[in-house]
Design a protein around this motif. Structure first.
Motif, PDB file in Angstrom:
ATOM      1  N   PHE A   3       0.359  -0.938   0.064  1.00 51.47           N
ATOM      2  CA  PHE A   3      -0.392  -0.443   0.541  1.00 51.47           C
ATOM      3  C   PHE A   3       0.569   0.938   0.102  1.00 51.47           C
ATOM      4  O   PHE A   3       1.609   1.002   0.895  1.00 51.47           O
ATOM      5  N   SER A   4       0.809   2.133  -0.585  1.00 52.44           N
ATOM      6  CA  SER A   4       1.297   3.677  -1.258  1.00 52.44           C
ATOM      7  C   SER A   4       0.660   4.648  -0.176  1.00 52.44           C
ATOM      8  O   SER A   4       1.571   5.446   0.198  1.00 52.44           O
ATOM      9  N   LEU A 324      -4.445   3.373  -0.673  1.00 56.22           N
ATOM     10  CA  LEU A 324      -4.432   2.511  -2.220  1.00 56.22           C
ATOM     11  C   LEU A 324      -2.827   1.700  -2.151  1.00 56.22           C
ATOM     12  O   LEU A 324      -1.756   1.977  -1.368  1.00 56.22           O
ATOM     13  N   ASP A 325      -3.680   0.488  -3.516  1.00 54.64           N
ATOM     14  CA  ASP A 325      -2.504  -0.510  -3.990  1.00 54.64           C
ATOM     15  C   ASP A 325      -1.359   0.153  -4.543  1.00 54.64           C
ATOM     16  O   ASP A 325      -2.322   0.796  -5.570  1.00 54.64           O
ATOM     17  N   PHE A 330      -5.724   3.068 -10.823  1.00 54.17           N
ATOM     18  CA  PHE A 330      -6.727   4.243 -11.046  1.00 54.17           C
ATOM     19  C   PHE A 330      -6.123   5.050  -9.808  1.00 54.17           C
ATOM     20  O   PHE A 330      -7.314   5.493  -8.580  1.00 54.17           O
ATOM     21  N   PRO A 331      -5.000   5.750  -9.159  1.00 54.11           N
ATOM     22  CA  PRO A 331      -4.353   6.444  -7.965  1.00 54.11           C
ATOM     23  C   PRO A 331      -5.690   7.364  -8.203  1.00 54.11           C
ATOM     24  O   PRO A 331      -5.308   8.529  -6.836  1.00 54.11           O
ATOM     25  N   ARG A 332      -6.022   8.402  -9.029  1.00 56.05           N
ATOM     26  CA  ARG A 332      -6.217   9.599  -9.347  1.00 56.05           C
ATOM     27  C   ARG A 332      -8.343   9.117  -8.867  1.00 56.05           C
ATOM     28  O   ARG A 332      -8.948  10.069  -9.552  1.00 56.05           O
ATOM     29  N   GLY A 333      -8.631   8.162  -9.392  1.00 52.42           N
ATOM     30  CA  GLY A 333     -10.204   7.262  -9.502  1.00 52.42           C
ATOM     31  C   GLY A 333     -10.178   7.542 -10.656  1.00 52.42           C
ATOM     32  O   GLY A 333      -9.416   7.843 -12.136  1.00 52.42           O
ATOM     33  N   PHE A 334     -11.274   7.439 -10.986  1.00 50.81           N
ATOM     34  CA  PHE A 334     -12.168   7.997 -12.630  1.00 50.81           C
ATOM     35  C   PHE A 334     -13.516   8.259 -12.523  1.00 50.81           C
ATOM     36  O   PHE A 334     -14.477   8.469 -10.680  1.00 50.81           O
TER      37      PHE A 334
END
Length: 345
Positions: A3-4, A324-325, A330-334
Motif C-alpha cells: 500500500f502506498s 491505495l494499492d 487508478f490512483p486518482r480514481g475515474f
C-alpha cells in the motif's frame, strides 16, 4: 503490504449529505491561513481529493473533510472541505459533520449539555455550539461568516429558457438563487433530470456574464453552485421554504445546504422578508431540515451583510481505512458519465 497510502476516515452524514472526515494519514501543509492551505492542496496535493471522491472509492454525492491544525489561535481545530469539483471555503453540512466527529471521537473534549468550540475554515472562523447527551452530539449550531447579496433580480439570458431574474449571494460559497416556478419547475425528485439540467444551464449563463468577487479575499470569485427555491411560507411561529442546491458535477445536495441557507437568509433580509432573530426553516429535496436565523447585521466591504446562524444534525456511519494499492491502475480514481453527469472538459 503493497500500500502506498493508508487513510483513517470516519464516515458521517448531516441531514442526508455525506461529509466523511479524515482523522489520520495526512500531514499538515504550509500556510498562514486555512485558505493558504486550501490553495496548497489544490495546487500540489489534489491527488488526495481525487483519490477519495472519484470512483471507485468515492461517488458524486459525497464530500470529504480534512482536519488540520488551525491557523487562527482562537480555533480548536482547522478543516478543509473537499467536494467533487472544488475545495469549498465553507460548508454548513460539512461543518456539522466535522464538529460531530471531533466530539464523538474525543478529538475535542465533549461537555454536556453544551460544548462550545471554534473551527478555522478557509472562509474564516466559525463558532459552534453542540448539544450533547450521553456521548452523543445531538445537534450542531454554528455561527457562520457574514453573508451578503451581490445582486438582486439580476437579469440573465439562459439558452433554451430566455431572460430570467436571479439573485447572487455569498453565504460561505458563491450562489445563484433562482425561483423554481420562474423556470417552469417544481422541487421534486421526480423532476431531478430537469432540475439538474436547468440548474446547471442557469449557473453557466451567470458565470458567462457576471463574476462576483469577495471583497475581503479577491481570490474567492465566481459562482459555483445554484439554489433552486420554492416560495417563503409562514409555518406557525416561524417561516419556511423548500430548496435544492445543484452541485457539480450535476447532482443535488441531499441536505438543505448550510451555506446556501446563509445566502438565502441574506437575500430574504435584503428583500425585507425576514427580520433579525426570526426563525427560518429550510427543507431539502429529501425533506430534511436546517433551522436558521439572522443573529445580527454587519458590513463587508461595500455590502450590507447578515450574521447567519444555522443548526442541524449529523450521524457517524462508519469507521474505515482507505488504502491505495501501489499496483492500482487508478490512483486518482475515474469518472463515468452515468453517475458523473457533467464530466470535465
Amino acid at each position: 503490504m503493497p500500500f502506498s497510502r493508508v487513510l483513517s476516515v470516519v464516515g458521517c452524514h448531516a441531514e442526508g449529505e455525506v461529509g466523511d472526515v479524515i482523522t489520520g494519514g495526512v500531514l499538515d501543509v504550509p500556510g498562514s491561513t486555512m485558505y493558504d492551505k486550501l490553495v496548497h492542496f489544490l495546487n500540489k496535493k489534489d491527488e488526495l481529493r481525487q483519490l477519495l471522491l472519484n470512483e471507485p472509492r468515492g461517488r458524486a454525492s459525497m464530500n470529504t473533510n480534512l482536519i488540520l491544525p488551525p491557523c487562527d489561535p482562537r480555533a480548536d481545530a482547522g478543516f478543509l472541505i473537499m467536494e467533487s469539483e472544488e475545495y469549498a471555503p465553507m460548508s454548513g453540512s460539512n461543518t456539522i459533520c466535522t464538529a460531530t466527529v471531533l466530539l464523538e471521537t474525543g478529538m475535542v473534549p465533549m461537555k454536556e449539555p453544551i460544548t462550545e468550540l471554534s473551527l478555522d475554515t478557509a472562509a474564516g472562523l466559525v463558532t459552534v455550539k453542540a448539544e450533547c447527551e450521553a456521548g452523543k452530539c445531538k445537534s450542531v449550531e454554528f455561527d457562520n461568516v457574514p453573508a451578503f447579496v451581490f445582486k438582486l433580480d439580476y437579469q440573465v439570458n439562459v439558452p433554451g429558457i430566455g431572460e430570467i431574474l436571479v439573485d447572487i449571494a455569498w453565504g460561505g460559497m458563491m450562489y445563484v438563487l433562482v425561483d423554481a416556478a420562474s423556470v417552469g419547475l417544481k422541487i421534486d425528485s421526480q423532476h431531478s433530470t430537469q432540475l439538474v439540467d436547468i440548474g446547471e444551464r442557469v449557473k453557466r449563463a451567470v458565470q458567462a456574464s457576471y463574476t462576483p468577487i469577495h471583497p475581503e479575499n479577491p481570490k474567492i470569485r465566481g459562482v459555483t453552485n445554484i439554489v433552486i427555491t420554492e416560495p417563503l411560507t409562514q409555518e406557525g411561529d416561524c417561516k419556511g421554504a423548500v430548496n435544492t442546491v445543484v452541485v457539480s458535477p450535476g447532482r443535488f445536495d441531499r441536505s438543505p445546504c448550510g451555506t446556501g441557507t446563509c445566502a438565502r437568509l441574506a437575500v430574504l433580509h435584503a428583500r425585507g422578508q425576514l427580520l433579525e432573530n426570526e426563525i427560518f426553516k429550510h427543507r431539502s429535496i429529501i425533506g430534511t431540515e436546517f433551522m436558521s436565523r439572522i443573529r445580527g447585521v454587519t458590513q463587508v466591504g461595500e455590502y450590507q451583510a447578515v450574521l447567519p446562524t444555522v443548526s442541524g444534525r449529523a450521524w457517524i456511519t462508519s469507521f474505515k481505512q482507505i488504502v491505495l494499492d501501489s499496483t492500482d491502475p487508478f490512483p486518482r480514481g475515474f469518472r463515468v458519465g452515468d453517475q458523473w453527469k457533467m464530466l470535465p472538459n
